[in-house]
Structure formats: structure tokens, C-alpha cells
Design an enzyme around this catalytic site. Structure first.
Site, PDB file in Angstrom:
ATOM      1  N   TYR A 174       0.668  -1.306   0.158  1.00 41.42           N
ATOM      2  CA  TYR A 174      -0.150   0.094  -0.116  1.00 41.42           C
ATOM      3  C   TYR A 174       0.849   1.153  -0.070  1.00 41.42           C
ATOM      4  CZ  TYR A 174      -3.643  -3.294   1.493  1.00 41.42           C
ATOM      5  OH  TYR A 174      -4.262  -4.399   1.834  1.00 41.42           O
ATOM      6  N   GLY A 181     -17.263   0.145  -1.019  1.00 45.70           N
ATOM      7  CA  GLY A 181     -17.770   1.469  -0.663  1.00 45.70           C
ATOM      8  C   GLY A 181     -19.322   1.477  -1.406  1.00 45.70           C
ATOM      9  N   SER A 234     -23.229   4.167  -0.656  1.00 48.99           N
ATOM     10  CA  SER A 234     -24.236   5.110  -1.265  1.00 48.99           C
ATOM     11  C   SER A 234     -24.585   4.703  -2.798  1.00 48.99           C
ATOM     12  CB  SER A 234     -23.538   6.403  -1.250  1.00 48.99           C
ATOM     13  OG  SER A 234     -22.320   6.483  -1.594  1.00 48.99           O
ATOM     14  N   GLY A 235     -24.353   3.506  -3.071  1.00 47.23           N
ATOM     15  CA  GLY A 235     -24.631   3.087  -4.384  1.00 47.23           C
ATOM     16  C   GLY A 235     -23.763   3.682  -5.529  1.00 47.23           C
TER      17      GLY A 235
END
Length: 347
Positions: A63, A216, A220-221
Site C-alpha cells: 500500500y 464503498g 451510497s450506491g
């Protein structure tokens, strides 16, 4: 709520590791989901998580590369949290220039990677050390054999695998007990339920679920895809492509409607589904915002009946989700078979 009591505790695996019931994935703080976030903000988030009882922190040397471990090292040096944390990191995968450059599991690389991670994290011992992806050129027994030496030397406490097949897990476990397997598990990523989850449970191996919120999407789609930066990896993943996302948004809408009925957020409902898979499962949702972290913690208070679970699963059955979870150039457990030890020795 009393600090340190929000998340609760679970036993992960059969070797003695105890972690918070929900962990914190730290990847997005430094890589893959857009530019690195402000260091002091991320340290504050990490400290907030630990003081809230979320003490199981997940990172990897890839990362950044390396910058996320450096960030965690700084966070652990101050704030009075170091002794309260269970730190998991990984080795074996190098990602650069938008692609995987190499995967290594040879003993020299294993040892060098561990030593480097210890320095970046300012630790004497890593709690849980995963092989991030399996090196298909090296028998898994060889890689685990070196990790076993690191356990014996006190440099790591427990050994984990990430994205490993059932057969690879069995072979590894025969060399040294595997404490945890990290895998993608969410309402719309359920292929691991056929063989890998039963294998882990048969062998007493803990299960760490990454991307439990579908990167994610269950927060919130389609809105979660708005304003993504050009270097956000989600822009390249099949499930988020235009030909698939319009179909997949129906799944979110169903989850969102049910969440409204249950009096929680859609992300809490999706996370609660993972929590209800068993007390051997620890999801590690990632976030870069304290408000989202607080929302995720709320999932631990959501109670689901068998009927609720069945309804949720009907929204995202395998034939409903469109698109693969990863690009073809990113290996998963389906690509994790290694040569047998006997054949490798004769080469």
C-alpha cells in the site's frame, strides 16, 4: 459508550489471537482509492478507532508502496495506542504503474520483507503476517516454512494467507497452523462460501473479510462512484463499469430500502450481514473519515433474523451481480495453486 468497549472482542483462529470484532482496513488512507489522505487526519482516525475499541488494524507493504506501513508506524508511536493494537500486515505482492509487477514467496524475500515491515512499523513483532498473494512458482510449503522460522524467532506471532484456495490453505496449515485467511466476502462477493469458508472452519482458521461494503458501493450506491479521481482503482474494476453498474445499482436500492425498514444505514445493514456469518469472522471495512467509521461501528448493533438474512441474500445472488470482482490481471484464490514440494525439489 465506554472507550475500548464499543466493538467487542472475538477469537480469531485457534492459536490464541484475539482481536476486535470489527477491524479497520487502512489501505485507502494511502493508496488505490485516490491520492494519499492528509497524514495527521489519518493518524487521528486511527487513534479514534483504537479508542473506540477497533484495535485490529490491517495494512500491507504494497500500500503505497510502503507509505501505509509508515503511516501506521507513526500512529503507533504516539497516542498511547501501541499496546492496545493487533497489527496485521502483508508481503509478497508488488503493485506499481497500474499493474502487478511481481509476486514472491521465496524464503529470502519473505525474511527481507518482514524485517523491512518491522522497521517501518516500529515494532519488534508483527501480530499477524499474511502472504498477500500466493507465489505460484514456489511450493506453499517453502513459503510457510520460512514464516514458521520467523514465528520461532519471535518476529511474527501468527501466520495468515490472503486470497488462497482451499487446497493451498490445507497444504500451508500442514506446515504450520494458519491463524487467519483474508478474503473478499460481502453480499455481492460470495464465491468463497463453496469451499474456502468450510475449509477454514474445519481447520479452525479465522476469517477476515475485506471489502465487506463492496468497495464503498453499499454505502451510497452509484453516488459512491461520483467524483472518483483518475487513479482510483475502482474505475478499472468490472463491476463498476457502465455496462454493469446500472444493473448492480438495483442491488443497492434493495439493500437501501430494507435498511430504511430496519432503521439503519445501508452500509450498516451490509456489514451486519457479514457479522452474522459467525463469531469466527472479522470484517475490516476501510474508511478515511471518522463519520464513516462511526457509521460502520453501528453495524454491530444491527440484529438480523434468519428471514432478514435470506432476504438480503436474495438481492445479490450469484446470477444477479454483473461483472467480476477483480480485473483479469489481478490474481485471486482461483490462481493460487503452487507446485508440489516433491516436484519442486527434483527441478
Amino acid at each position: 459508550m465506554e472507550a475500548g468497549r464499543v466493538a467487542g472482542r472475538i477469537k480469531l483462529g485457534s492459536q490464541g489471537l484475539e482481536v476486535s470484532a470489527q477491524g479497520l482496513g487502512c489501505m485507502s488512507m494511502s493508496a488505490f482509492y485516490g491520492p494519499p489522505k492528509p497524514e495527521q487526519d489519518m493518524i487521528a482516525l486511527i487513534h479514534h478507532a483504537v479508542h473506540s475499541g477497533v484495535t485490529f488494524l490491517d495494512t500491507s507493504d504494497m500500500y503505497g508502496p510502503f507509505t501505509n506501513e509508515i503511516l501506521l508506524g507513526k500512529a503507533l508511536k504516539n497516542g498511547g495506542v501501541k499496546e492496545r493494537v493487533e497489527l496485521a500486515t502483508k508481503f509478497g505482492l508488488r503493485y506499481a504503474n497500474g499493474k502487478i509487477e511481481n509476486i514472491r514467496g521465496d524464503p529470502a524475500y519473505v525474511r527481507a520483507s518482514c524485517e523491512a515491515s518491522l522497521k517501518r512499523l516500529h515494532l519488534d513483532c508483527i501480530d499477524l503476517y499474511y502472504q498477500h498473494r500466493v507465489d505460484t512458482r514456489i511450493p506453499i510449503e517453502v513459503t510457510i516454512g520460512e514464516l514458521k522460522k520467523l514465528v520461532e524467532e519471535g518476529k511474527i506471532k501468527y501466520i495468515g494467507l490472503s486470497e488462497a484456495s482451499a487446497s493451498t490453505i490445507r497444504r500451508a496449515h500442514a506446515v504450520h497452523p494458519i491463524t487467519a485467511v483474508q478474503l473478499e466476502w460481502s453480499l455481492w462477493s460470495r464465491d468463497v462460501e463453496q469451499e474456502i469458508i468450510p475449509t477454514c472452519r474445519e481447520l479452525g482458521i479465522g476469517i477476515v473479510a475485506y471489502s465487506p461494503l463492496a468497495r464503498g458501493f453499499f454505502s451510497s450506491g452509484v453516488k459512491s462512484l461520483e467524483n472518483l479521481s483518475d487513479d482510483d482503482i475502482r474505475k478499472t474494476l468490472p463491476r463498476f463499469q457502465s455496462e454493469n453498474v446500472e444493473h448492480n445499482k438495483i442491488i443497492f436500492e434493495c439493500v437501501n430500502e430494507m435498511a430504511t425498514r430496519k432503521g439503519c444505514t445501508p452500509s450498516q445493514l451490509a456489514l451486519a450481514w457479514v457479522h452474522h456469518q459467525g463469531n469466527d469472522v472479522c470484517p475490516i471495512p476501510g474508511t478515511t473519515r471518522i463519520e464513516n467509521f462511526n457509521d460502520n461501528i453501528g453495524a454491530l448493533s444491527v440484529k438480523l433474523t434468519p428471514e432478514d438474512m435470506a432476504e438480503l441474500e436474495s438481492f445479490a445472488s450469484e446470477d444477479v451481480v454483473k461483472g467480476d470482482r477483480w480485473r483479469n490481471d489481478i490474481p485471486t484464490w482461483k490462481d493460487s495453486e503452487t507446485p508440489s514440494l516433491s516436484s519442486w525439489k527434483t527441478v
